[in-house]
Scaffold this motif. Sequence first.
Motif, PDB file in Angstrom:
ATOM      1  N   LEU A  99       7.727  25.598 -26.578  1.00  0.00           N
ATOM      2  CA  LEU A  99       6.720  24.570 -26.292  1.00  0.00           C
ATOM      3  C   LEU A  99       7.306  23.168 -26.426  1.00  0.00           C
ATOM      4  O   LEU A  99       6.740  22.205 -25.916  1.00  0.00           O
ATOM      5  N   ASP A 202      -2.537  22.013 -28.307  1.00  0.00           N
ATOM      6  CA  ASP A 202      -1.385  22.787 -28.789  1.00  0.00           C
ATOM      7  C   ASP A 202      -1.895  23.823 -29.797  1.00  0.00           C
ATOM      8  O   ASP A 202      -2.169  23.515 -30.949  1.00  0.00           O
ATOM      9  N   SER A 234       6.726  31.332 -30.423  1.00  0.00           N
ATOM     10  CA  SER A 234       7.568  31.044 -31.581  1.00  0.00           C
ATOM     11  C   SER A 234       6.898  31.330 -32.918  1.00  0.00           C
ATOM     12  O   SER A 234       7.532  31.835 -33.834  1.00  0.00           O
ATOM     13  N   LYS A 235       5.636  30.957 -33.036  1.00  0.00           N
ATOM     14  CA  LYS A 235       4.991  31.027 -34.345  1.00  0.00           C
ATOM     15  C   LYS A 235       4.116  32.273 -34.449  1.00  0.00           C
ATOM     16  O   LYS A 235       4.359  33.134 -35.296  1.00  0.00           O
TER      17      LYS A 235
HETATM   18  N1  PLP Z   1       3.934  22.519 -31.533  1.00  0.00           N
HETATM   19  C1  PLP Z   1       3.959  22.451 -32.870  1.00  0.00           C
HETATM   20  C2  PLP Z   1       2.790  21.882 -33.590  1.00  0.00           C
HETATM   21  C3  PLP Z   1       5.085  22.893 -33.580  1.00  0.00           C
HETATM   22  O1  PLP Z   1       5.089  22.818 -34.926  1.00  0.00           O
HETATM   23  C4  PLP Z   1       6.187  23.398 -32.859  1.00  0.00           C
HETATM   24  C5  PLP Z   1       7.411  23.819 -33.575  1.00  0.00           C
HETATM   25  O2  PLP Z   1       7.623  23.520 -34.734  1.00  0.00           O
HETATM   26  C6  PLP Z   1       6.092  23.469 -31.465  1.00  0.00           C
HETATM   27  C7  PLP Z   1       4.961  23.016 -30.832  1.00  0.00           C
HETATM   28  C8  PLP Z   1       7.217  23.961 -30.591  1.00  0.00           C
HETATM   29  O3  PLP Z   1       7.651  25.235 -30.825  1.00  0.00           O
HETATM   30  P1  PLP Z   1       8.636  25.998 -29.840  1.00  0.00           P
HETATM   31  O4  PLP Z   1       9.420  25.014 -29.046  1.00  0.00           O
HETATM   32  O5  PLP Z   1       9.505  26.824 -30.708  1.00  0.00           O
HETATM   33  O6  PLP Z   1       7.762  26.820 -28.930  1.00  0.00           O
END
Ligand code: PLP
Length: 387
Positions: A99, A202, A234-235
Amino acid sequence: MTVVRRNLPHSGIRAVFDRVAEIESSGRAVLNLGIGFPRWDETPPGIIDDVIDAVQKDDFNYIANRGLLELRAAISDDTVKRIGRRFDPETELVVTHGLVEGLAVCSLAFLGAGDEVIVHYPAWDHYTAVAELAGATPVPLNLKHADDFLIDPDHLASLITPRTKMLLLNSPNNPTGAVQPAETLKAIAGLSEKHGFLVLADDIYHEFVYHQEHVSIASFMKDSPLLLYANGFSKSYSMAGWRIGYVASAAPNSDALNRIHQYVVGCGTTFAHTGAAGLLRHPQRQGYIDRMRQVFAGRQTLWTSALAECDGVQLVRNSGAIYLFPRIEFQGMTGREFCYFMLEEHQVAMIPGDEFGAEYGRHVRISFGSDGATQQRAANIISEVLS
Ligand code: PLP
């Protein structure tokens, strides 16, 4: 001569990790409460098999700019279940490189000089950068510890001007763990419709909501073209290294995003997309998510109990994400000084609160994303120091 178009700062969160790496390379172990990743050592075997299968078939061709169609179709079905909106896999979805990329392409596609972007602080450091990347101006909506870091829609409304182009909304929240209540989200959706600004929602921590259901603002924006629904693997699925995020939006917006995405990233990684599609397509592979949520709820309780016993700590018990954002009074130190003191003297890494907004200099961010043993040891050390 180098011409710097956007002088964005280096991430202070990464600066902590760099220092952790230095300390570790000198032979000292660090208990890392800085990492924004829910570590979970259990990838459903079926996913790995799908990936190996794709690799063994030499499935290494470029895929569509928007991402593997099979993955987009699976995401489309998933959003129907979770937020009640179907996004057309052909025209309304772009799978991004995490993201991080999704947020950046939203900025480049929709923002420009003179535009205002409302950001609720404390905010993950990328949010300010997302506004500034395209030359827009972040307008701070500073949330208060005393209000449990919840948004007051009237306060938000007072910041809206004819230049307001976008609101960046993150619930469950990094760094506070705050989960905005449904009525607040409904009111914000109403403001978006009334004033015509985009809502970049988000929802990346959507599975990490404890003791209540997750409600997304998307469910109040039904068919609105003003919704940019952002999420990723990711999360909630503990798959950060796979680098899969996505932005779902009405076709004209999605087309604008895809045009930027095609020049920045081109397309995603074929076999990673195959594995992610297999996860969404097989509900029986998703059993670990409930186990993970329960374990993380327990870790949140571990921390709230440990910190409740400490002197000089004020903590809002929020109900989501993998973070706590306590305010700490210790020997007159700022949150930043406390973090570096704990890192250098006790090898416990946390993130200074002012990385999430200048107002939050007395806070620190604790992530309970790493393993349970690390959490317990770190909680004991912090309790000893603060008691
Ligand atoms: N949005 C939030 C609030 C986040 O904390 C993070 C990562 O820490 C992301 C987006 C982006 O995550 P990723 O690029 O791993 O999908």
